[in-house]
Write an enzyme that holds these catalytic residues in place. Structure first.
Site, short mmCIF file in Angstrom:
data_model
loop_
_atom_site.label_atom_id
_atom_site.label_comp_id
_atom_site.label_asym_id
_atom_site.label_seq_id
_atom_site.Cartn_x
_atom_site.Cartn_y
_atom_site.Cartn_z
CE LYS A 47 -4.06 1.90 2.24
NZ LYS A 47 -3.62 3.29 2.31
CD GLU A 116 -1.49 6.35 -3.35
OE1 GLU A 116 -2.41 5.90 -4.06
OE2 GLU A 116 -1.70 6.88 -2.25
S1 IVH Z 1 -6.38 -0.43 -5.05
C1 IVH Z 1 -11.17 0.85 -5.46
N1 IVH Z 1 -3.88 -0.80 -4.48
O1 IVH Z 1 -4.85 3.55 -0.78
C2 IVH Z 1 -9.87 1.22 -4.82
N2 IVH Z 1 -4.92 1.19 -3.66
O2 IVH Z 1 -6.59 3.94 1.54
C3 IVH Z 1 -8.75 0.46 -5.46
N3 IVH Z 1 -3.39 2.69 -2.44
O3 IVH Z 1 -7.67 4.73 -2.53
C4 IVH Z 1 -7.48 0.89 -4.88
N4 IVH Z 1 -1.58 1.43 -2.64
O4 IVH Z 1 -5.21 5.59 -3.22
C5 IVH Z 1 -4.94 0.01 -4.33
N5 IVH Z 1 -1.63 -1.27 -4.10
C6 IVH Z 1 -2.69 -0.45 -3.96
C7 IVH Z 1 -2.61 0.78 -3.26
C8 IVH Z 1 -3.76 1.57 -3.13
C9 IVH Z 1 -2.07 2.58 -2.16
C10 IVH Z 1 -4.22 3.84 -2.01
C11 IVH Z 1 -5.33 4.22 -2.97
C12 IVH Z 1 -6.59 3.93 -2.17
C13 IVH Z 1 -6.11 4.20 -0.79
C14 IVH Z 1 -7.05 3.63 0.27
#
Ligand code: IVH
Length: 266
Positions: A47, A116
């Site tokens: 993340k 990101e």
């Molecule tokens: S998938 C439908 N994958 O974390 C949402 N998000 O706290 C799909 N983020 O809104 C998002 N790393 O901005 C996804 N490997 C990752 C991510 C990630 C960081 C962020 C993203 C999300 C937020 C939620």
């Protein structure tokens, strides 16, 4: 402050539900399994702790970059994003691709890819040293530094901020992929920046091992991560599970416990 043009998102930009311990993660996996009614696999990834971006590519060229905004409408930061060195303006044709009348190019005519934008620790530390020298307020963390830098008035200044991008979600009409992993592998083959730290697992035990590994190992990464994202890998199952008003039902974030330190109270 600069005013950016605003555009609606074709698909809403949602957030992720959070889990803080393994039992919450197992509850997510149980709910997903019940909804799917079949066996499925988990895609696990880092993340990234930055600011979300949505890129649209048309005919292999970067067409537009939007911030999340309120999730429905985002700011057009295309010119600033063109100054981030690992985001390609044009996609590359993978070795061995042979165009055919029905498949003239390796990528869909139009697709979105979300990810990101973040500032690696080294760039963050360098920027704050410069800011203190210039008697400007230093940024509190790399996330604020990334979102502040993405909104600079002078697009050319963005190039000096050392921002990086990692993409983690492809969207489009009738994409020809069966799994999330295949979609990201395809994106990587066109030169898009996709994380190398992605793994597919069959069981929650393996997912938990992966989380525990990164809870320690993240300290050796050159950028900040605040958790692991666990996604259902099969795209038809993602579609079946769908979304609540706020989150996908096919993915969840596992948040690492924030670093704590002892301080002596004088
Ligand atoms: S998938 C439908 N994958 O974390 C949402 N998000 O706290 C799909 N983020 O809104 C998002 N790393 O901005 C996804 N490997 C990752 C991510 C990630 C960081 C962020 C993203 C999300 C937020 C939620």
């Amino acid at each position: 402050r600069r005013e950016f043009a605003q555009y609606p998102h074709k698909y809403p930009m949602l957030s992720l539900g959070n889990t803080y311990d393994m039992s919450e993660l197992e509850a997510f996996a149980d709910r997903a399994g019940k909804g799917i009614g079949n066996s499925f696999t988990f895609s696990c990834e880092l993340k990234f702790d930055g600011t979300a971006i949505c890129l649209t590519y048309r005919n292999g060229r970067l067409h537009r970059a939007l911030t999340r905004g309120d999730g429905t409408v985002g700011d057009d930061v295309t010119e600033n994003v063109r100054n981030i060195s690992n985001i390609p303006q044009s996609l590359k044709v993978p070795a061995g691709f042979v165009p055919a009348p029905a498949i003239p190019s390796p990528w869909p005519e139009e697709f979105e890819i979300r990810g990101e934008i973040y500032m690696p620790w080294a760039a963050f530390e360098r920027l704050n040293i410069e800011r203190e020298r210039d008697e400007e307020q230093p940024f509190a963390n790399p996330r604020n530094a990334a979102s502040g830098s993405l909104k600079l008035i002078d697009s050319r200044m963005v190039a000096n901020r050392g921002l990086e991008c990692t993409l983690y979600h492809m969207l489009g009409e009738d994409l020809p992929y069966e799994t999330h992993a295949q979609a990201l592998d395809a994106a990587a083959s066109w030169g898009l920046p996709v994380s190398e730290h992605r793994r597919i697992f069959n069981t929650t035990e393996e997912v938990e091992e992966y989380i525990n590994y990164w809870d320690t190992e993240r300290k050796n990464l050159p950028f900040a991560t605040d958790g692991i994202v666990v996604k259902v890998n099969e795209l038809p199952y993602q579609e079946e599970l769908g979304y609540t008003a706020k989150f996908p039902r096919w993915a969840v974030a596992y948040k690492f416990k924030a670093e704590q330190a002892l301080t002596k109270l004088l």
